[in-house]
Design a protein around this motif. Structure first.
Motif, PDB file in Angstrom:
ATOM      1  N   ASP A 215      -3.142   6.723 -11.896  1.00  0.00           N
ATOM      2  CA  ASP A 215      -3.499   6.528 -13.303  1.00  0.00           C
ATOM      3  C   ASP A 215      -2.351   6.865 -14.243  1.00  0.00           C
ATOM      4  O   ASP A 215      -2.264   6.327 -15.347  1.00  0.00           O
ATOM      5  N   PHE A 216      -1.478   7.778 -13.822  1.00  0.00           N
ATOM      6  CA  PHE A 216      -0.389   8.216 -14.686  1.00  0.00           C
ATOM      7  C   PHE A 216       0.858   7.340 -14.565  1.00  0.00           C
ATOM      8  O   PHE A 216       1.763   7.456 -15.375  1.00  0.00           O
ATOM      9  N   SER A 217       0.909   6.512 -13.526  1.00  0.00           N
ATOM     10  CA  SER A 217       2.135   5.756 -13.275  1.00  0.00           C
ATOM     11  C   SER A 217       1.934   4.243 -13.362  1.00  0.00           C
ATOM     12  O   SER A 217       2.701   3.480 -12.785  1.00  0.00           O
ATOM     13  N   VAL A 218       0.903   3.834 -14.100  1.00  0.00           N
ATOM     14  CA  VAL A 218       0.639   2.401 -14.268  1.00  0.00           C
ATOM     15  C   VAL A 218       1.856   1.692 -14.848  1.00  0.00           C
ATOM     16  O   VAL A 218       2.169   0.547 -14.491  1.00  0.00           O
ATOM     17  N   PHE A 219       2.567   2.390 -15.737  1.00  0.00           N
ATOM     18  CA  PHE A 219       3.721   1.770 -16.396  1.00  0.00           C
ATOM     19  C   PHE A 219       4.837   1.425 -15.410  1.00  0.00           C
ATOM     20  O   PHE A 219       5.737   0.646 -15.731  1.00  0.00           O
ATOM     21  N   LEU A 220       4.812   1.991 -14.212  1.00  0.00           N
ATOM     22  CA  LEU A 220       5.846   1.727 -13.211  1.00  0.00           C
ATOM     23  C   LEU A 220       5.589   0.430 -12.441  1.00  0.00           C
ATOM     24  O   LEU A 220       6.471  -0.029 -11.712  1.00  0.00           O
ATOM     25  N   GLY A 221       4.404  -0.122 -12.569  1.00  0.00           N
ATOM     26  CA  GLY A 221       4.097  -1.352 -11.858  1.00  0.00           C
ATOM     27  C   GLY A 221       2.845  -1.211 -11.008  1.00  0.00           C
ATOM     28  O   GLY A 221       2.251  -0.134 -10.914  1.00  0.00           O
ATOM     29  N   PRO A 222       2.414  -2.290 -10.351  1.00  0.00           N
ATOM     30  CA  PRO A 222       1.170  -2.271  -9.570  1.00  0.00           C
ATOM     31  C   PRO A 222       1.309  -1.506  -8.249  1.00  0.00           C
ATOM     32  O   PRO A 222       2.413  -1.345  -7.732  1.00  0.00           O
ATOM     33  N   TYR A 223       0.182  -1.028  -7.734  1.00  0.00           N
ATOM     34  CA  TYR A 223       0.121  -0.406  -6.412  1.00  0.00           C
ATOM     35  C   TYR A 223      -1.061  -1.045  -5.692  1.00  0.00           C
ATOM     36  O   TYR A 223      -2.117  -0.440  -5.497  1.00  0.00           O
ATOM     37  N   GLU A 224      -0.867  -2.277  -5.320  1.00  0.00           N
ATOM     38  CA  GLU A 224      -1.959  -3.032  -4.706  1.00  0.00           C
ATOM     39  C   GLU A 224      -1.383  -4.174  -3.866  1.00  0.00           C
ATOM     40  O   GLU A 224      -0.244  -4.621  -4.116  1.00  0.00           O
ATOM     41  N   PRO A 225      -2.141  -4.599  -2.867  1.00  0.00           N
ATOM     42  CA  PRO A 225      -3.439  -4.055  -2.464  1.00  0.00           C
ATOM     43  C   PRO A 225      -3.280  -2.681  -1.810  1.00  0.00           C
ATOM     44  O   PRO A 225      -2.260  -2.408  -1.183  1.00  0.00           O
ATOM     45  N   MET A 226      -4.273  -1.839  -1.986  1.00  0.00           N
ATOM     46  CA  MET A 226      -4.233  -0.503  -1.390  1.00  0.00           C
ATOM     47  C   MET A 226      -4.557  -0.626   0.100  1.00  0.00           C
ATOM     48  O   MET A 226      -5.663  -0.990   0.481  1.00  0.00           O
ATOM     49  N   LEU A 227      -3.578  -0.307   0.939  1.00  0.00           N
ATOM     50  CA  LEU A 227      -3.719  -0.494   2.386  1.00  0.00           C
ATOM     51  C   LEU A 227      -3.615   0.807   3.172  1.00  0.00           C
ATOM     52  O   LEU A 227      -3.653   0.788   4.398  1.00  0.00           O
ATOM     53  N   ILE A 228      -3.466   1.930   2.481  1.00  0.00           N
ATOM     54  CA  ILE A 228      -3.343   3.221   3.167  1.00  0.00           C
ATOM     55  C   ILE A 228      -4.410   4.194   2.660  1.00  0.00           C
ATOM     56  O   ILE A 228      -4.870   4.084   1.522  1.00  0.00           O
ATOM     57  N   LYS A 229      -4.777   5.139   3.526  1.00  0.00           N
ATOM     58  CA  LYS A 229      -5.837   6.102   3.208  1.00  0.00           C
ATOM     59  C   LYS A 229      -5.292   7.488   2.920  1.00  0.00           C
ATOM     60  O   LYS A 229      -6.057   8.384   2.535  1.00  0.00           O
ATOM     61  N   HIS A 230      -3.996   7.682   3.138  1.00  0.00           N
ATOM     62  CA  HIS A 230      -3.375   8.989   2.939  1.00  0.00           C
ATOM     63  C   HIS A 230      -2.073   8.823   2.165  1.00  0.00           C
ATOM     64  O   HIS A 230      -1.573   7.707   1.986  1.00  0.00           O
ATOM     65  N   SER A 231      -1.504   9.935   1.742  1.00  0.00           N
ATOM     66  CA  SER A 231      -0.212   9.904   1.085  1.00  0.00           C
ATOM     67  C   SER A 231       0.853   9.389   2.051  1.00  0.00           C
ATOM     68  O   SER A 231       0.741   9.590   3.275  1.00  0.00           O
ATOM     69  N   PRO A 232       1.905   8.745   1.547  1.00  0.00           N
ATOM     70  CA  PRO A 232       2.967   8.239   2.426  1.00  0.00           C
ATOM     71  C   PRO A 232       3.556   9.296   3.359  1.00  0.00           C
ATOM     72  O   PRO A 232       3.915   8.978   4.502  1.00  0.00           O
ATOM     73  N   SER A 233       3.646  10.549   2.915  1.00  0.00           N
ATOM     74  CA  SER A 233       4.229  11.583   3.786  1.00  0.00           C
ATOM     75  C   SER A 233       3.397  11.800   5.042  1.00  0.00           C
ATOM     76  O   SER A 233       3.919  12.229   6.077  1.00  0.00           O
ATOM     77  N   HIS A 234       2.111  11.520   4.976  1.00  0.00           N
ATOM     78  CA  HIS A 234       1.246  11.619   6.166  1.00  0.00           C
ATOM     79  C   HIS A 234       1.742  10.668   7.254  1.00  0.00           C
ATOM     80  O   HIS A 234       1.822  11.030   8.437  1.00  0.00           O
ATOM     81  N   TYR A 235       2.087   9.454   6.852  1.00  0.00           N
ATOM     82  CA  TYR A 235       2.532   8.444   7.813  1.00  0.00           C
ATOM     83  C   TYR A 235       3.980   8.672   8.219  1.00  0.00           C
ATOM     84  O   TYR A 235       4.361   8.367   9.351  1.00  0.00           O
ATOM     85  N   LEU A 236       4.774   9.207   7.307  1.00  0.00           N
ATOM     86  CA  LEU A 236       6.169   9.507   7.644  1.00  0.00           C
ATOM     87  C   LEU A 236       6.234  10.441   8.849  1.00  0.00           C
ATOM     88  O   LEU A 236       7.082  10.275   9.733  1.00  0.00           O
TER      89      LEU A 236
END
Length: 307
Positions: A215-236
């Protein structure tokens, strides 16, 4: 056991012009010399086949990759006590590439596959690459993501394409695989990033806030489609990374980010044999315990390669 995960041997058919401006030092002789330099038990040999970017047809590209796969298997057969082989593949190239990969694994005993972070502008998170990831998980082999092309004009000077451009492309490729949900679709995938993942451990916090503060970073561009269930560091932390970087603080950052069970000793030597000792000596400067050192310097790779 001392295993170097990251060593290249080029197919002799593609050693010089027009494929390379200058003859390349990625020879079996140099690989053997580097192997002896630090007393390795196994050298994992691969070919990033950078020259296929000059090829126009599927037939020509598959033939070049098959030639490389067979040559590396020949090198291994000549030195079975030293070499372990990786096959090469183009993930989104189509069925012919997948058939050659399966042949190399089942007939030539390739223990892993190397792919480029991008090939002619296409990244491995593309939908056309999903059959590749289905195949490698079925074969239960690790995927080594190595830098691909770096052709931005600003990269042409001072060898920046190699030193900066390729790691940057690797970082982008790994980041796209994370946010495009590769581990959601293939949770058993064994993914290995070269060169500490091209700096992804440094920027993972930025990837996390891009996901967590939607919600705070909408100005940075879209984040879709949402394909992950955890933060990126979880997958890293599900990934593996090799140590080829030659800067102890950077290697220590990677080690602390992903843990000693997912860190692999690698030197990227050849092509540059003098880097072998530099990359090896660095591993004693990043604060590992003897138990951690044993895992990173060989045990982790042996487990991935089923040695």
């Amino acid at each position: 056991m001392l295993i170097d995960w990251h060593v290249h041997i080029n197919d002799p058919k593609f050693m010089g012009p027009p494929w390379w401006k200058h003859p390349v030092p990625m020879t079996v002789e140099d690989a053997l010399a580097a192997h002896a330099l630090i007393g390795l038990d196994r050298t994992v040999i691969s070919n990033a086949v950078h020259y296929i970017r000059h090829m126009e047809t599927v037939k020509e590209t598959v033939a070049a990759i098959e030639s490389s796969n067979r040559y590396l298997a020949h090198c291994r057969d000549q030195h079975p006590d030293k070499f372990v082989t990786m096959a090469t593949c183009v993930p989104g190239g189509g069925d012919e590439f997948l058939k050659e990969l399966e042949r190399a694994v089942k007939n030539d005993d390739a223990r892993a596959v190397i792919i480029n972070s991008s090939h002619k502008g296409q990244y491995p998170d593309a939908e056309v690459a999903r059959p590749f990831f289905k195949l490698v998980t079925d074969l239960n082999i690790p995927v080594f993501i190595h830098p691909g092309d770096a052709t931005t004009p600003a990269m042409a000077d001072y060898r920046l394409a190699s030193s900066i451009g390729r790691p940057a492309d690797n970082c982008l490729s790994l980041a796209r695989l994370i946010v495009r949900g590769i581990f959601e679709q293939f949770p058993t995938l064994k993914l290995v990033g070269s060169h500490l993942g091209g700096g992804i451990c440094e920027v993972i916090g930025r990837m996390d806030y891009a996901y967590e503060l939607l919600d705070f970073s909408v100005f940075l561009g879209p984040y879709e489609p949402m394909l992950i269930k955890h933060s990126p560091s979880h997958y890293l932390k599900m990934m593996y990374f090799d140590s080829a970087c030659y800067a102890p603080p950077a290697a220590e950052c990677c080690l602390k980010t992903i843990g000693e069970d997912h860190f692999l000793f690698g030197t990227d030597s050849p092509p540059m044999v003098p880097l072998k000792k530099k990359g090896f000596d660095m591993m004693s400067q990043i604060g590992m315990t003897p138990a951690q050192y044993a895992k990173v310097m060989g045990a982790n790779a042996a487990k991935l390669l089923k040695l």
